[in-house]
Design a protein around this motif. Sequence first.
Motif, PDB file in Angstrom:
ATOM      1  N   ALA A 100       0.838  -1.205   0.000  1.00  0.00           N
ATOM      2  CA  ALA A 100       0.000   0.000   0.000  1.00  0.00           C
ATOM      3  C   ALA A 100       0.872   1.254   0.000  1.00  0.00           C
ATOM      4  N   LEU A 101       1.906   1.257   0.808  1.00  0.00           N
ATOM      5  CA  LEU A 101       2.793   2.417   0.888  1.00  0.00           C
ATOM      6  C   LEU A 101       3.603   2.593  -0.384  1.00  0.00           C
ATOM      7  N   ALA A 102       3.906   1.484  -1.047  1.00  0.00           N
ATOM      8  CA  ALA A 102       4.683   1.546  -2.291  1.00  0.00           C
ATOM      9  C   ALA A 102       3.912   2.242  -3.404  1.00  0.00           C
ATOM     10  N   GLU A 103       2.605   2.330  -3.277  1.00  0.00           N
ATOM     11  CA  GLU A 103       1.795   3.023  -4.292  1.00  0.00           C
ATOM     12  C   GLU A 103       2.031   4.528  -4.290  1.00  0.00           C
ATOM     13  N   GLU A 104       2.505   5.063  -3.149  1.00  0.00           N
ATOM     14  CA  GLU A 104       2.779   6.505  -3.032  1.00  0.00           C
ATOM     15  C   GLU A 104       1.609   7.318  -3.571  1.00  0.00           C
ATOM     16  N   CYS A 105       0.441   7.020  -3.028  1.00  0.00           N
ATOM     17  CA  CYS A 105      -0.788   7.633  -3.550  1.00  0.00           C
ATOM     18  C   CYS A 105      -0.934   9.096  -3.172  1.00  0.00           C
ATOM     19  N   GLY A 106      -0.196   9.576  -2.188  1.00  0.00           N
ATOM     20  CA  GLY A 106      -0.270  10.971  -1.795  1.00  0.00           C
ATOM     21  C   GLY A 106      -1.304  11.265  -0.732  1.00  0.00           C
TER      22      GLY A 106
END
Length: 404
Positions: free
Chosen positions: A107-113
């Motif tokens: 989830a954190l690797a998505e760097e969704c902002g």
Amino acid sequence: MADNKAYDLYQGDLNAELSEDDGKWVEAAKARAENIDLANNEELPSLFWDSKIDDPENPDVLAMEALMDELTAEERADNYKNRGNDCMKMPKNKYYVRNAVTFYTRALAEECGNKILESACLSNRAQAHILLGNNRKAFDDSWEAIQRNSDNIKAYFRGAKSGIEIKLFSEAASLCQAGLKCDPTNKDLQKLEEKAKAGIKKQWEEAKKLKQVKREAQMMFDALKQRGVQMGTDIYGSEGVKPVVDEEGNVLWQVIFLYPETMQSDVIQAASEESTLDDHLHAMFDPEVAPPLEWDSRREYTRDRLELYYQESAAPVLSDTALMQFLLRGTAADEGTSEVEGAQNWGSIKPRWVKVDTSKTLLEIIAQEGHVLPAHPIFHVVSIGTEFHKLFLSGMWDPKRAVQ
């Protein structure tokens, strides 16, 4: 059927009608909860095989990833977070907890902002790390979670809890105080703050004690160097007995008198370096102040017949580092290193017996050139005119017998 459906079926409505396939998923979930190894059971759905969870050729994984590609980064991150949360529903099963860490990491690797979402993932991953015993990682994740969302109370709690476990008491107390600003009535944070403050106090007391121990060891080190006393390895096993400095600055020694003929011994626990051996022998052998030795049936060991000897170069000389290790042995600063490892070579001096002038002070005797103390002064006492006296002076007596 998705993996989390097994959890729902197992933990949810027990009256739900289950198909044959659903039942298989429920049994798998139960088995996982009971830590039964189903890693390679081909009859189970592949998502329950440990070896298949991250297998890029796993058809279930490929299908799920294909669906994920159609979502936005934030939707994917949220999906991974939810899957991690599903795994955390079985906190006692490390298999699922480890998978939760994987999902939160994805989830954190998505760097969704979305800082709120990222903060939740970090905080939840911190909880998973706590369950796995990875408290350093838990503390770091909690800290990062707070940077993204300063209102994340769970992050404060988990950071403080993991910080206490790794003895970061000051940092843990600060996290508790910051969290209580957001939620002043949070009893869990209040309890953790008390625990952290108790840890700070204990650390301060230990640091103070450690500083005092090192200061005393340095004072003794300097005193020995100033006096020219050479310390050697503890070949007789003194069990941690070390010299000390009294209030007047005099060094006090444990002195051992060995009677090699009978393998008996006397010990003076704290003999001043300014005292003479005559002083001690008078107290030990004067018939007016001391009874005869129980083992001396022939009354050969009287004050007028005694000679004292020490063995020159009786032990390897300790290096400065090894000497400090010896002085710190048995204290809070003891690193557990044997002083023998730091001993210098005995050199070319052949050990020999040196007769002691008992009118001299203890310091004058132990500071003589070639006199290496095996942790503390040791004097061999023999009686003049005996057969053993002749044997001793002939060099035929083996001093190693004194420690057998």
